[in-house]
Design an enzyme around this catalytic site. Structure first.
Site, mmCIF file in Angstrom:
data_model
loop_
_atom_site.group_PDB
_atom_site.id
_atom_site.type_symbol
_atom_site.label_atom_id
_atom_site.label_comp_id
_atom_site.label_asym_id
_atom_site.label_seq_id
_atom_site.Cartn_x
_atom_site.Cartn_y
_atom_site.Cartn_z
ATOM 1 N N PRO A 259 1.071 -1.220 -0.067
ATOM 2 C CG PRO A 259 0.050 -0.940 2.322
ATOM 3 C CD PRO A 259 0.839 -1.941 1.365
ATOM 4 C CG ASP A 435 5.152 -1.388 2.383
ATOM 5 O OD1 ASP A 435 3.936 -1.400 2.509
ATOM 6 O OD2 ASP A 435 5.645 -2.510 1.919
ATOM 7 C CG HIS A 436 0.742 3.289 5.130
ATOM 8 N ND1 HIS A 436 1.064 3.771 6.447
ATOM 9 C CD2 HIS A 436 -0.423 4.383 5.087
ATOM 10 C CE1 HIS A 436 0.444 4.612 7.239
ATOM 11 N NE2 HIS A 436 -0.397 5.154 6.239
ATOM 12 N NE ARG A 437 3.302 -4.392 2.782
ATOM 13 C CZ ARG A 437 3.673 -5.546 1.957
ATOM 14 N NH1 ARG A 437 3.261 -6.590 2.154
ATOM 15 N NH2 ARG A 437 4.810 -5.216 1.290
ATOM 16 C CB VAL A 439 6.973 3.528 6.513
ATOM 17 C CG1 VAL A 439 7.260 5.079 6.818
ATOM 18 C CG2 VAL A 439 8.226 2.667 5.965
#
Length: 465
Positions: A259, A435-437, A439
């Protein structure tokens, strides 16, 4: 076709450097192929005469397929690639006469050092059993040559057939200056041509053209061009292969797996641009290219040190987040064959001059199309310099397996409030995709703000480092 890279199953033959009837020697480069990652030169593991080229230029061939046969003078034509399942050889006699070195055709062909393509002296090795030869041949990607009572004498290796030894930046310098490397006397280690050798060759009259026997491997391979459309045609179809095919697969996998979140920051980079001009005259950077990208890279490394959690990877199989204590800094490079992202290994441990040298070598090698697959593996964070095209910024897609990518936009003179007054200042925009997983917004924001802060006040390269 040998195994030319980890996970690669096919390669396209770009150019043959030999034809049927040509005499070849063990280690001589016979063709150039393009994988999904890079262009690679392949050496032949036999002495003999070319019997047959199994595939034309432009053909895509699976790994393990025979692409060339060579008449070794021992009864059968040797093959430059093994069958999928080689038959085990019969046991060899207890004692055999002295024989040539076991032929080897492995890996990436052209590697970081081109000394592997130098002519080799024939060396005797102890006799091996047929079973051991079969195993060795399978591991190396070719079938072992049949044993003979007496080995054939190696073909003479004319000096004109030896590719001059030089690093990619030196080759580019010679190309820019119009210097024929074959006519340059080397003074570097192991017969390597240096920058000084090329520069000395410019002073006298231009060297005569190289003889026709110089292998085509020493010449730049033109980038493949799209086929011209037929008269009146409004569409042209180009096969999806090579670097473009690999890039498409990687971008789709990244975009629909990680994401993405992208943040932007616009700031005054005037002080960094002044520092770039000062460093160009610094003796420590003599012979090195100093550009704004160099200081952007250094600023990113400082920001990683202040925010180490951003230098991580998502391990879906083991359901783990892998934090990395090293930074393999990727630099997105546009080449005639497509976009590639080689990386500078352990960039965090390099001084600024060392980083400038590594960056220069990386870019020169990429432009020549000689980046090895190993140089494009293991990246952790990437920079893409869209500013060289006059673009303000973008929303870059992550390189698969990495946590963040930084886009460096164009530097433009704009009205800016400086010390309470509106003045013309040099301004740029950075964009960070992450990468929102891995960060969170806070971490991504702090990291991007730190990069901008270093570039706005470059003295922080000292105070924060």
């Amino acid at each position: 076709m040998p195994d030319v890279g980890e996970g690669l199953t096919e390669a396209e033959i770009l150019k043959w450097y030999v034809k049927p009837g040509d005499t070849v020697t063990d280690g001589q480069v016979v063709c150039e192929v393009e994988t999904a990652k890079a262009a690679v030169e392949l050496p032949i593991p036999f002495d003999g005469v070319v019997h047959e080229l199994r595939f034309p230029e432009g053909e895509t061939v699976d790994v393990g397929t025979v692409i060339i046969t060579v008449d070794t003078g021992e009864g059968d034509a040797g093959e430059a690639a093994a069958e999928a399942v080689p038959e085990p050889a019969a046991a060899a006699p207890a004692a055999e006469p002295e024989q040539k070195r076991q032929p080897v055709l492995v890996g990436y062909g052209v590697a970081a050092s081109s000394t592997k393509r130098r002519p080799r002296k024939q060396a005797a090795v102890p006799a091996q059993t047929g079973a051991r030869q079969a195993v060795q041949g399978e591991l190396n990607g070719h079938a072992p040559a049949a044993a003979a009572p007496a080995p054939a004498a190696p073909a003479a290796f004319a000096p004109a057939e030896v590719r001059p030894l030089a690093k990619p930046p030196v080759r580019k310098l010679a190309k820019d200056l119009g210097v024929d490397l074959a006519a340059v006397a080397p003074t570097g280690p192991q017969g390597t041509i240096t920058r000084e050798d090329v520069q000395r060759a410019v002073a006298p009259a231009a060297a005569p053209a190289a003889p026709a026997q110089v292998p085509a491997a020493a010449q730049a391979v033109p980038a493949p061009t799209a086929p011209a459309p037929a008269a009146g045609a409004l569409e042209t179809r180009v096969p999806i292969k090579g670097v473009r095919k690999a890039t498409a697969a990687a971008m789709v996998a990244s975009a629909f797996t990680a994401p993405h979140v992208t943040e932007f920051v616009t700031f005054d980079i005037t002080r960094t641009m002044r520092l770039v001009q000062e460093l160009k005259t610094d003796p420590a950077f003599a012979g090195l290219k100093v550009s704004p990208l160099l200081l952007v890279a250094k600023a990113l490394l400082v920001a990683v040190r202040r925010n180490p959690e951003i230098n991580a990877a998502w391990d879906e199989a083991n359901q783990e987040i892998v934090h990395k204590g090293y930074v393999n800094l990727g630099i997105a490079a546009a080449t005639p064959r497509g976009l590639i992202v080689p990386n500078i290994k352990d960039a965090q441990a390099k001084t600024l001059p060392e980083l400038a040298s590594a960056l220069g070598d990386l870019v020169a090698t990429a432009r020549e199309g000689k980046t090895s697959p190993a140089d494009m593996q293991g990246g952790t964070v990437t920079i893409t310099n869209v500013g060289v095209f006059g673009v303000d910024t973008g929303t870059p897609i992550l390189n698969p397996g990495e946590s963040a990518i930084l886009a460096f936009g164009a530097v433009k003179e704009m009205p800016w409030v400086h010390k309470g007054k509106v003045k013309p200042r040099q301004v740029t925009t950075l964009a960070l995709s992450f990468d929102h997983r891995l960060v969170d917004g806070e971490l991504g924001s702090r990291f991007l703000a730190d990069v901008a802060a270093v570039l706005e006040y470059p003295k922080r390269l000292i105070t924060w480092a």
